[in-house]
Design a protein around this motif. Structure first.
Motif, PDB file in Angstrom:
ATOM      1  N   UNK A 168     -11.184   0.235  17.928  1.00 41.54           N
ATOM      2  CA  UNK A 168     -11.191  -0.304  19.270  1.00 41.54           C
ATOM      3  C   UNK A 168     -10.087  -0.296  20.385  1.00 41.54           C
ATOM      4  N   UNK A 169      -8.809  -0.283  19.301  1.00 41.97           N
ATOM      5  CA  UNK A 169      -7.473  -0.017  20.037  1.00 41.97           C
ATOM      6  C   UNK A 169      -7.607   1.300  20.889  1.00 41.97           C
ATOM      7  N   UNK A 170      -8.516   2.038  20.546  1.00 40.03           N
ATOM      8  CA  UNK A 170      -8.337   3.527  21.081  1.00 40.03           C
ATOM      9  C   UNK A 170      -9.287   3.463  22.553  1.00 40.03           C
ATOM     10  N   UNK A 171      -9.553   2.039  22.939  1.00 36.39           N
ATOM     11  CA  UNK A 171     -10.571   1.910  24.283  1.00 36.39           C
ATOM     12  C   UNK A 171     -11.907   2.153  23.854  1.00 36.39           C
ATOM     13  N   UNK A 172     -12.398   2.182  22.666  1.00 32.35           N
ATOM     14  CA  UNK A 172     -13.703   2.370  22.435  1.00 32.35           C
ATOM     15  C   UNK A 172     -14.618   0.841  22.081  1.00 32.35           C
ATOM     16  N   UNK A 173     -15.887   0.963  22.751  1.00 30.32           N
ATOM     17  CA  UNK A 173     -16.786  -0.139  22.388  1.00 30.32           C
ATOM     18  C   UNK A 173     -17.353  -0.097  21.098  1.00 30.32           C
TER      19      UNK A 173
END
Length: 196
Positions: free
Chosen positions: A141-146
């Motif tokens: 999620x820290x990589x901007x992933x939902x």
């Protein structure tokens, strides 16, 4: 003929890689006869999590993305050095190059993390290893992933991710169906004993 690149990092889990060579190999001999798997890595020899050694057919630096129809990334263990290769700039650039050409990218377990780190999953849905208190899903999620925390397999456009080693065969069959047809995938499943 469809060529699929099996991208291996040191510390990969052999079982997560082998399901693809088996499913796509069965297709080659008993199905459409249309899939060939080529292994790639950063080194002359790669050691999996449990010390099984593999000699990749091609080095990452020599891969021509145009020669391939899909990319596979099995997961591995941090303790075995998986993320040293998986987070290497050349490894990540190869993932981006496959995505830029809208080629299928399939991963198992923490194989989704380098996909996320490459930036191609930003604002998209995916999953990764779901146990250990969700630590790996939090990283993704820290990589901007939902992150779809309770979904065993997530498909977002051209990218397939899954949440642990138990999903590997289903990811391989999903990839086979995307590369061929549902009927062909069913035939291979039956021949391999997954369907009666």
């Amino acid at each position: 003929m469809k060529k699929i690149l099996l991208l291996l990092a040191n510390g990969f889990e052999a079982v997560e890689a082998s399901v693809f060579t088996d499913v796509l190999g069965w297709n080659l001999l008993e199905g459409y006869g249309s899939t060939v798997v080529v292994t790639a890595g950063m080194h002359d020899k790669l050691k999996c999590t449990w010390n099984f050694t593999v000699i990749p057919e091609i080095k990452v630096a020599n891969v021509n993305v145009d020669d391939f129809d899909a990319l596979i990334i099995p997961g591995g263990f941090e303790e075995a050095g998986f993320f040293i290769d998986a987070y290497n700039k050349d490894f990540l650039n190869l993932i981006s190059a496959f995505n830029n050409k809208n080629k299928i990218i399939a991963s198992v377990c923490v194989g989704a993390l380098p996909i996320g780190k490459s930036g191609v999953l930003k604002d998209r849905t995916a999953t990764t290893y779901n146990l250990s208190n969700g630590k790996r899903q939090d990283e993704l999620s820290k990589f901007g992933v939902k992150v779809m925390r309770n979904e065993p397999i997530v498909i977002d456009k051209n990218i397939i991710t899954s949440y642990n080693p138990s999903t590997a065969f289903n990811v391989a069959f999903t990839l086979l169906e995307m590369l061929t047809t549902k009927d062909n995938c069913t035939k291979v499943k039956k021949l391999m004993g997954f369907l009666q």
